[in-house]
Motif scaffolding. Structure first.
Motif, PDB file in Angstrom:
ATOM      1  N   THR A 197     -50.398   9.271 -40.867  1.00  0.00           N
ATOM      2  CA  THR A 197     -49.882   8.423 -39.829  1.00  0.00           C
ATOM      3  C   THR A 197     -50.443   8.799 -38.415  1.00  0.00           C
ATOM      4  O   THR A 197     -50.699   7.798 -37.610  1.00  0.00           O
ATOM      5  N   ILE A 198     -50.823  10.055 -38.044  1.00  0.00           N
ATOM      6  CA  ILE A 198     -51.557  10.099 -36.474  1.00  0.00           C
ATOM      7  C   ILE A 198     -52.950  10.494 -36.924  1.00  0.00           C
ATOM      8  O   ILE A 198     -53.595  11.090 -35.829  1.00  0.00           O
ATOM      9  N   GLY A 199     -53.337  10.996 -37.984  1.00  0.00           N
ATOM     10  CA  GLY A 199     -54.407  11.665 -37.966  1.00  0.00           C
ATOM     11  C   GLY A 199     -54.569  13.176 -37.850  1.00  0.00           C
ATOM     12  O   GLY A 199     -53.540  13.731 -37.405  1.00  0.00           O
ATOM     13  N   GLY A 200     -55.645  13.607 -37.363  1.00  0.00           N
ATOM     14  CA  GLY A 200     -56.020  15.130 -36.953  1.00  0.00           C
ATOM     15  C   GLY A 200     -55.954  15.524 -35.527  1.00  0.00           C
ATOM     16  O   GLY A 200     -56.904  16.075 -35.008  1.00  0.00           O
ATOM     17  N   ILE A 201     -55.307  14.683 -34.787  1.00  0.00           N
ATOM     18  CA  ILE A 201     -55.408  14.693 -33.179  1.00  0.00           C
ATOM     19  C   ILE A 201     -54.518  15.788 -32.760  1.00  0.00           C
ATOM     20  O   ILE A 201     -53.042  15.687 -33.188  1.00  0.00           O
ATOM     21  N   PRO A 202     -54.999  16.882 -32.200  1.00  0.00           N
ATOM     22  CA  PRO A 202     -54.440  17.887 -32.064  1.00  0.00           C
ATOM     23  C   PRO A 202     -53.020  17.814 -31.140  1.00  0.00           C
ATOM     24  O   PRO A 202     -51.841  18.379 -31.519  1.00  0.00           O
ATOM     25  N   GLU A 203     -53.209  17.198 -29.958  1.00  0.00           N
ATOM     26  CA  GLU A 203     -52.002  17.079 -29.248  1.00  0.00           C
ATOM     27  C   GLU A 203     -50.945  16.017 -30.128  1.00  0.00           C
ATOM     28  O   GLU A 203     -49.716  16.393 -29.792  1.00  0.00           O
ATOM     29  N   TYR A 204     -51.050  15.136 -30.732  1.00  0.00           N
ATOM     30  CA  TYR A 204     -50.305  14.381 -31.588  1.00  0.00           C
ATOM     31  C   TYR A 204     -49.527  15.367 -32.603  1.00  0.00           C
ATOM     32  O   TYR A 204     -48.473  15.369 -32.774  1.00  0.00           O
ATOM     33  N   SER A 308     -55.815   6.393 -37.131  1.00  0.00           N
ATOM     34  CA  SER A 308     -54.616   6.426 -37.959  1.00  0.00           C
ATOM     35  C   SER A 308     -53.497   5.898 -37.193  1.00  0.00           C
ATOM     36  O   SER A 308     -52.460   5.213 -37.576  1.00  0.00           O
ATOM     37  N   VAL A 309     -53.586   6.389 -35.831  1.00  0.00           N
ATOM     38  CA  VAL A 309     -52.170   5.880 -34.950  1.00  0.00           C
ATOM     39  C   VAL A 309     -52.080   4.610 -35.002  1.00  0.00           C
ATOM     40  O   VAL A 309     -51.217   3.930 -34.919  1.00  0.00           O
ATOM     41  N   PHE A 310     -53.370   3.944 -34.585  1.00  0.00           N
ATOM     42  CA  PHE A 310     -53.518   2.162 -34.458  1.00  0.00           C
ATOM     43  C   PHE A 310     -53.219   1.700 -35.696  1.00  0.00           C
ATOM     44  O   PHE A 310     -52.519   0.632 -35.673  1.00  0.00           O
ATOM     45  N   ASP A 311     -53.489   2.109 -36.628  1.00  0.00           N
ATOM     46  CA  ASP A 311     -53.089   1.397 -38.092  1.00  0.00           C
ATOM     47  C   ASP A 311     -51.726   1.476 -38.382  1.00  0.00           C
ATOM     48  O   ASP A 311     -51.185   0.448 -38.599  1.00  0.00           O
TER      49      ASP A 311
END
Length: 453
Positions: A197-204, A308-311
């Motif tokens: 859903t949000i990918g590997g973005i650390p802050e997310y 991923s967040v955009f998708d």
């Protein structure tokens, strides 16, 4: 509270390598917002000495004064703050004139704000670098999140810094094996759903880590007008582009299944020739990507939302904003399995398959209405793996049916260059997987993925 730092071993090793080389080092570190640039730099400079400056979006003279004060503080120079500097040349000339017996750092975080408000900083830094800094003990790290600006002004061949930087690093997302460490209370499947859903973005991931399960996280942070992610894609787009309506229309078109240039342009009501600059801009910034079949014709690529967040947002949030605004919607009413199925395929190709197919080129294949989720080839021994991904659970009978259809599709893919052929099935849960393996099939489910990631 300082959160756990995970991954980034390769990036830290590269920065240490730069630090230990002779002469001045000029490193440009860039990547999308929330990717962890500041945290990476903070880990790198731990127990080192130097100047760390955080830029913001304000007038050039204010920025000049703030960096002037930071430099004065580092050198304990009572005279520098009293000087009325009027340009970046004067400040960098001062810096270049200071002799350093040992390696020290100058980190300017969000350097793109300085470029945005006064591009002359690039020429000033270039002059100081050529005159003295290139032979000094300074390790200069310029970090930026405005990807379009930093690639056009700091990395392009027309930039004053062209040929001066000793390293540029585009920081990417964490792989799932590291990302799941930031979700210690989640079940494995829920952690994977967060990643899809949000990918590997650390802050997310840190935001998701405030919860104990996927459903609660998504309900509160996406399907909530006060949620962290409710306006996030719009904010990120507005940082990079002016024609927001056009970019949003393109992303919306791709999200609902228009993946060719022709269908995207038709959905957006624009000439295909005028579409390509917008597509290229979003590819360059990592919002979308153009896929080509691994084998076969390379003429007609398909577009997919890479971020991923955009998708997720354009699949589920954008079309329901009115209901969410009036607090008349719940994530419980949505069937997200088709989305997870699509993202699971991407995860398998980009991450999981590489753990057991070393040395293979991995992609997917399609031709005239037929497609295969995963095709992997290895040139040195003529090996090819043809695979299917299923997010849900499969009985043994269903698994055999999927494999049978896959073998039929292989007739369209077979190439004499790859005589060593194997078939792969990956699913959420697969009954009878041991029997299928005994028959020579490659079979994995979430239980295996958890053990291998």
């Amino acid at each position: 509270m300082i959160r756990k730092f995970v991954g980034r071993e390769t990036e830290l090793a590269i920065l240490e390598e730069e630090w230990n080389k002779d002469g001045g080092r000029l490193i440009i570190l860039y990547g999308r917002r929330r990717i962890g640039k500041t945290r990476l730099v903070s880990e790198f400079i731990r127990e080192k000495k130097g100047i760390l400056y955080f830029a913001d979006d304000t007038a050039p003279q204010i920025q000049l004064r703030r960096l002037q004060d930071a430099i004065a503080g580092f050198f304990a120079d009572p005279l520098l703050p009293s000087l009325e500097l009027t340009n970046w040349d004067q400040l960098f000339t001062y810096l270049a004139g200071k002799s350093l017996p040992e390696r020290r750092y100058l980190v300017i975080d969000e350097f793109t704000y300085l470029i945005k408000n006064d591009p002359s900083i690039l020429s000033a830094l270039q002059k100081a670098w050529d005159n003295a800094l290139a032979k000094s003990n300074w390790c200069i790290i310029l970090s930026g999140s405005m990807l379009g600006l930093i690639t056009d002004t700091a990395l392009s061949y027309t930039s004053p810094l062209y040929g001066r930087r000793t390293r540029d690093m585009l920081l990417g997302a964490l792989r799932f094996s590291d990302a799941r460490k930031l979700l210690p209370t989640f079940s494995f499947k829920d952690a994977l759903k967060v990643h899809l859903t949000i990918g590997g973005i650390p802050e997310y991931l840190l935001k998701a880590g405030d919860y104990n399960d996927y459903a609660t996280f998504v309900e509160r942070e996406f399907f909530n007008r006060y949620g962290y992610f409710y306006r996030e894609p719009y904010f990120l787009l507005s940082q990079e582009f002016r024609e927001l309506k056009t970019y949003q229309a393109i992303l919306n078109a791709i999200a609902i299944g228009n993946t060719s240039a022709g269908t995207i342009s038709q959905f957006c009501g624009m000439d295909a020739r005028h579409l390509y600059p917008y597509l290229e801009a979003m590819i360059r910034l990592g919002f979308i990507e153009k896929e080509l079949p691994l084998l076969g014709s390379k003429r007609q690529g398909l577009y997919r939302i890479k971020d991923s967040v955009f998708d997720f947002w354009y699949n589920f949030i954008n079309i329901r904003r009115q209901e969410i605004e009036t607090e008349n919607y719940s994530a419980d009413t949505i069937d997200m399995n088709p989305y997870f199925g699509k993202q699971f395929e991407v995860f398998v190709r980009n991450e999981f398959a590489r753990t057991f197919l070393p040395g293979y080129s991995i992609g997917r294949w399609w031709y005239r209405g037929e497609e295969v989720d995963l095709v992997a080839v290895r040139e040195n021994d003529g090996s090819i793996v043809i695979g299917e991904c299923k997010w849900g659970n499969l009985t043994e009978q269903k698994a055999r049916l999927v494999l049978s259809r896959l073998i039929q599709k292989a007739e369209l893919i077979r190439h004499e260059q790859y005589p060593n052929e194997r078939f792969l099935l990956i699913g959420g849960g697969i009954e009878g997987k041991d029997r299928l393996r005994e028959e020579g099939f490659l079979v994995y489910d979430l239980e295996d993925i958890e053990a291998m990631c």
